[in-house]
Motif scaffolding. Structure first.
Motif, PDB file in Angstrom:
ATOM      1  N   ASP A 246      50.760  53.885  74.742  1.00 22.77           N
ATOM      2  CA  ASP A 246      52.106  54.307  74.302  1.00 22.77           C
ATOM      3  C   ASP A 246      52.958  53.141  73.752  1.00 22.77           C
ATOM      4  OD1 ASP A 246      50.515  55.920  76.504  1.00 22.77           O
ATOM      5  OD2 ASP A 246      52.104  56.923  75.790  1.00 22.77           O
ATOM      6  N   ARG A 247      52.486  52.054  74.148  1.00 23.55           N
ATOM      7  CA  ARG A 247      53.591  50.911  73.635  1.00 23.55           C
ATOM      8  C   ARG A 247      52.727  49.464  73.595  1.00 23.55           C
ATOM      9  NH1 ARG A 247      59.648  50.086  73.750  1.00 23.55           N
ATOM     10  NH2 ARG A 247      59.680  52.496  74.433  1.00 23.55           N
ATOM     11  N   VAL A 248      52.647  48.814  72.572  1.00 24.16           N
ATOM     12  CA  VAL A 248      52.033  47.550  72.535  1.00 24.16           C
ATOM     13  C   VAL A 248      52.940  46.590  72.273  1.00 24.16           C
ATOM     14  CG1 VAL A 248      50.266  46.198  71.172  1.00 24.16           C
ATOM     15  CG2 VAL A 248      49.895  48.748  71.386  1.00 24.16           C
ATOM     16  N   ALA A 255      50.830  49.050  77.397  1.00 26.54           N
ATOM     17  CA  ALA A 255      51.072  50.191  78.220  1.00 26.54           C
ATOM     18  C   ALA A 255      50.421  51.561  77.701  1.00 26.54           C
ATOM     19  CB  ALA A 255      52.482  50.560  78.036  1.00 26.54           C
ATOM     20  N   ASN A 256      49.448  52.077  78.555  1.00 28.41           N
ATOM     21  CA  ASN A 256      48.810  53.406  78.380  1.00 28.41           C
ATOM     22  C   ASN A 256      48.705  53.943  79.666  1.00 28.41           C
ATOM     23  OD1 ASN A 256      47.323  54.674  76.358  1.00 28.41           O
ATOM     24  ND2 ASN A 256      45.513  54.258  77.610  1.00 28.41           N
ATOM     25  N   LYS A 257      48.142  55.199  79.692  1.00 28.15           N
ATOM     26  CA  LYS A 257      48.023  55.945  80.621  1.00 28.15           C
ATOM     27  C   LYS A 257      47.405  55.163  82.077  1.00 28.15           C
ATOM     28  CE  LYS A 257      48.935  59.171  80.955  1.00 28.15           C
ATOM     29  NZ  LYS A 257      50.297  59.567  81.502  1.00 28.15           N
ATOM     30  N   ILE A 258      48.052  55.606  83.022  1.00 30.09           N
ATOM     31  CA  ILE A 258      47.575  54.948  84.473  1.00 30.09           C
ATOM     32  C   ILE A 258      46.160  54.952  84.597  1.00 30.09           C
ATOM     33  CG2 ILE A 258      47.980  57.019  85.783  1.00 30.09           C
ATOM     34  CD1 ILE A 258      48.934  53.619  86.972  1.00 30.09           C
ATOM     35  N   GLY A 259      45.728  53.852  84.992  1.00 32.27           N
ATOM     36  CA  GLY A 259      44.171  53.729  85.135  1.00 32.27           C
ATOM     37  C   GLY A 259      43.634  52.967  84.085  1.00 32.27           C
ATOM     38  N   THR A 260      44.368  52.606  82.886  1.00 32.16           N
ATOM     39  CA  THR A 260      43.669  52.051  81.714  1.00 32.16           C
ATOM     40  C   THR A 260      43.602  50.462  82.356  1.00 32.16           C
ATOM     41  OG1 THR A 260      44.912  53.341  80.291  1.00 32.16           O
ATOM     42  CG2 THR A 260      44.106  51.248  79.388  1.00 32.16           C
ATOM     43  N   TYR A 261      44.449  49.899  83.016  1.00 28.71           N
ATOM     44  CA  TYR A 261      44.174  48.387  83.520  1.00 28.71           C
ATOM     45  C   TYR A 261      42.931  48.338  84.196  1.00 28.71           C
ATOM     46  CZ  TYR A 261      45.814  44.202  85.941  1.00 28.71           C
ATOM     47  OH  TYR A 261      45.744  42.977  86.738  1.00 28.71           O
ATOM     48  N   PRO A 279      48.509  53.711  66.152  1.00 34.70           N
ATOM     49  CA  PRO A 279      49.091  53.549  64.700  1.00 34.70           C
ATOM     50  C   PRO A 279      50.119  52.103  64.945  1.00 34.70           C
ATOM     51  CG  PRO A 279      50.084  55.434  65.857  1.00 34.70           C
ATOM     52  CD  PRO A 279      48.915  54.989  66.642  1.00 34.70           C
ATOM     53  N   LEU A 280      50.387  51.516  63.957  1.00 35.75           N
ATOM     54  CA  LEU A 280      51.246  50.180  64.053  1.00 35.75           C
ATOM     55  C   LEU A 280      52.766  50.818  64.661  1.00 35.75           C
ATOM     56  CD1 LEU A 280      50.610  47.870  61.151  1.00 35.75           C
ATOM     57  CD2 LEU A 280      50.407  47.477  63.546  1.00 35.75           C
ATOM     58  N   THR A 281      52.980  52.120  64.431  1.00 35.81           N
ATOM     59  CA  THR A 281      54.145  52.693  64.729  1.00 35.81           C
ATOM     60  C   THR A 281      54.303  52.712  66.325  1.00 35.81           C
ATOM     61  OG1 THR A 281      53.185  54.963  64.646  1.00 35.81           O
ATOM     62  CG2 THR A 281      54.598  54.207  62.977  1.00 35.81           C
ATOM     63  N   SER A 282      53.048  52.179  66.963  1.00 37.62           N
ATOM     64  CA  SER A 282      53.254  52.138  68.722  1.00 37.62           C
ATOM     65  C   SER A 282      53.241  50.525  69.013  1.00 37.62           C
ATOM     66  CB  SER A 282      51.967  52.650  69.156  1.00 37.62           C
ATOM     67  OG  SER A 282      51.791  54.164  68.919  1.00 37.62           O
ATOM     68  N   VAL A 283      53.461  49.627  67.814  1.00 37.31           N
ATOM     69  CA  VAL A 283      53.570  48.222  68.233  1.00 37.31           C
ATOM     70  C   VAL A 283      55.020  48.121  68.092  1.00 37.31           C
ATOM     71  CG1 VAL A 283      53.055  46.119  67.389  1.00 37.31           C
ATOM     72  CG2 VAL A 283      51.032  47.688  67.424  1.00 37.31           C
ATOM     73  N   ASP A 284      55.387  47.711  69.451  1.00 37.83           N
ATOM     74  CA  ASP A 284      56.862  47.454  69.598  1.00 37.83           C
ATOM     75  C   ASP A 284      57.295  45.906  69.461  1.00 37.83           C
ATOM     76  OD1 ASP A 284      59.649  48.387  71.958  1.00 37.83           O
ATOM     77  OD2 ASP A 284      59.567  47.049  70.052  1.00 37.83           O
ATOM     78  N   LEU A 285      57.332  45.190  68.245  1.00 32.57           N
ATOM     79  CA  LEU A 285      57.586  43.791  68.059  1.00 32.57           C
ATOM     80  C   LEU A 285      58.772  43.246  68.768  1.00 32.57           C
ATOM     81  CD1 LEU A 285      56.573  43.175  64.468  1.00 32.57           C
ATOM     82  CD2 LEU A 285      55.264  42.818  66.542  1.00 32.57           C
ATOM     83  N   LYS A 286      59.697  44.217  69.352  1.00 32.16           N
ATOM     84  CA  LYS A 286      60.907  43.706  69.973  1.00 32.16           C
ATOM     85  C   LYS A 286      60.690  43.697  71.257  1.00 32.16           C
ATOM     86  CE  LYS A 286      63.933  46.201  66.555  1.00 32.16           C
ATOM     87  NZ  LYS A 286      64.707  47.544  66.300  1.00 32.16           N
TER      88      LYS A 286
END
Ligand SMILES: CSC[C@H]1O[C@H](OP(=O)(O)O)[C@H](O)[C@@H]1O
Length: 360
Positions: A246-248, A255-261, A279-286
Motif C-alpha cells: 500500500d505504501r513503500v 506497509a501492506n495488509k495486516i499479517g504481512t509482517y 507499481p512505482l506509484t506505490s513508492v513514496d520517496l517523501k
C-alpha cells in the motif's frame, strides 16, 4: 463470475461491490466524488491501485457534468475534490500520488495561455481515463519482471510454489494484478505448480477475493488460514512469498495488509525469499521509513461480526489495524513496473527516475 472491479463507459462509473463477493456479484453506480469517497472508505472497492483509479474517475464524472466560468475555477474544484478523496483511506499512497500529479497538471493547464477552458477539461479528463489502461500495462510488466526474478532463483525448469496474502489481483487494480500478476505470469509460463493464499482476516480478501480469482482463472490454489503460514512453509517447500504494497517508504520498508509482517518474519526463519510487488506509484520517496507511515485503524465490527452474525463476545476490546509495516531487512526485493529493486536501491531514485528507471 467477473473480475472487472471497475466499469467506466460513457462517463458512467460502476464498481463491483466487493463486500458482497463471492456470494453476490453486484455493480453499484458511483455518481461523483461523494460516492467515490464512500465506496472507498467502506471498502466496497479496495486495493491501493483501484482506490486511486476509482477516486480519480469519480472526479471525472463530476467534471464532465459541470460547467466552469474559468480555468482557475476548474483548477480550484479539482484540487479541493482530490484532497477530499485522499482522506477516504490514509495508508495506501496511490490516491495521494495521483492527486498530487493531477493537481500539478491542472495548475500547468490553468497557467498555460495557449490552453482554452475546453482544452483543459478535455486534456485533464483524458489523463484520468488513461489511468485504467496504464494500470493494466504496469501490472503486466510487474508480472513479467517478477516471474523472471523468481525463476532466476529456481533450478532448471522446476515449478514454483508461491504463497501470497490478501488480494492483489484484478479486484485490487484495473486488471491482472500486482502480486497476483506475478502469479498469473508464472502460470502463463507454465512454471507455477501451486498457490497458497491466506484467508486474510478480518475482511477475508484471500478467502473471498483471491480464491475467487484463482478459481476463475483455473490456477491451482489452496486456501489456508492466516495461522497456518508457518506450518505450510515448514511442510510444503514454498519457493517464494509474493505480496502487494500500500505504501513503500524510501528505505524499502513496506506497509501492506495486516499479517504481512509476521509472514516476512516466518519466511526469514524458513529461508523463503519474500518479495513485494507494486507499481512505482506505490513508492513514496517523501516517507523516509515505515515508522512514518500512517496505519489505518478500522471499526471493531469488522472483527466481531461476519455479516450480521456476532462471533466475538459483546464488550470485548478490539484492535483492528488494517496494515502493518514489514522492515526492508526482511524483503528480498521490490518488483515494480520499471524493474526489480533491492530495498536499498529505492532511496537513490528521484521522481524523474521513478518514471523512467530500469534497474539491474
Ligand atoms: C494491489 S493492492 C495492494 C494492497 O491493498 C490491500 O489492502 P485493502 O484490501 O485494505 O485495500 C492489500 O494490502 C494489498 O496488498
Amino acid at each position: 463470475m467477473t473480475l472487472r472491479a471497475i466499469k467506466y463507459e460513457n462517463n458512467s462509473l460502476e464498481i463491483l461491490d466487493q463486500l458482497l463477493l463471492p456470494a453476490q456479484s453486484k455493480y453499484i453506480q458511483v455518481k461523483g466524488v461523494e460516492d467515490g469517497w464512500k465506496v472507498i472508505n467502506k471498502m466496497q472497492v479496495r486495493g491501493a491501485p483501484a482506490i486511486a483509479i476509482v477516486g480519480c474517475l469519480s472526479l471525472a464524472v463530476d467534471l464532465r457534468n459541470e460547467k466552469f466560468d474559468s480555468k482557475q475555477q476548474m483548477r480550484q474544484e479539482i484540487e479541493g475534490k482530490l484532497n477530499y478523496l485522499v482522506s477516504s483511506r490514509p495508508t495506501a499512497v496511490n490516491m495521494k500520488i495521483a492527486a498530487e500529479d493531477l493537481i500539478d497538471l491542472a495548475n500547468q493547464l490553468s497557467k498555460d495561455s495557449n490552453v482554452t477552458l475546453e482544452n483543459m477539461k478535455t486534456k485533464f479528463l483524458q489523463t484520468v481515463e488513461d489511468m485504467l489502461t496504464k494500470d493494466i500495462a504496469d501490472n503486466q510488466a510487474i508480472g513479467e519482471i517478477g516471474a523472471k526474478e523468481i525463476l532466476s532463483g529456481v533450478s532448471g525448469d522446476s515449478l514454483c510454489r508461491i504463497m501470497t496474502h490478501c488480494n492483489t489481483g484484478s479486484l485490487a487494480t484495473a486488471g491482472y494484478g500486482t502480486a497476483l500478476g506475478v502469479i498469473r505470469s508464472l502460470h502463463a509460463m507454465k512454471r507455477l505448480e501451486h498457490v497458497y493464499c491466506t484467508e486474510t482476516r478480518p475482511y477475508n480478501q484471500g478467502a473471498r477475493l483471491t480464491a475467487y480469482e484463482m478459481v476463475h482463472d483455473k490456477i491451482p490454489c489452496t486456501l489456508i488460514l492466516d495461522s497456518m503460514v508457518a506450518a505450510v512453509m515448514k511442510h510444503r517447500n514454498i519457493t517464494a512469498v509474493v505480496v502487494g504494497a500500500d505504501r513503500v517508504a524510501a528505505n524499502g520498508d513496506t506497509a501492506n495488509k495486516i499479517g504481512t509482517y509476521q509472514m516476512a518474519v516466518l519466511a526469514k526463519y524458513h529461508g523463503v525469499p519474500f518479495f513485494v510487488a507494486a507499481p512505482l506509484t506505490s513508492v513514496d520517496l517523501k516517507v523516509p521509513s515505515g515508522d512514518h507511515i500512517v496505519i489505518e485503524e478500522r471499526p471493531d465490527r469488522e472483527m466481531t461480526h461476519i455479516g450480521e452474525h456476532r462471533i466475538a463476545a459483546k464488550g470485548v476490546t478490539c484492535w483492528n489495524p488494517a496494515f502493518d509495516v514489514t522492515p526492508a531487512s526482511l524483503i528480498a526485493g521490490i518488483i515494480t513496473d520499471k524493474g526489480f529493486f533491492r530495498p536499498e536501491q529505492l532511496k537513490t531514485l528521484n521522481d524523474h527516475q521513478k518514471m523512467n528507471n530500469h534497474s539491474s
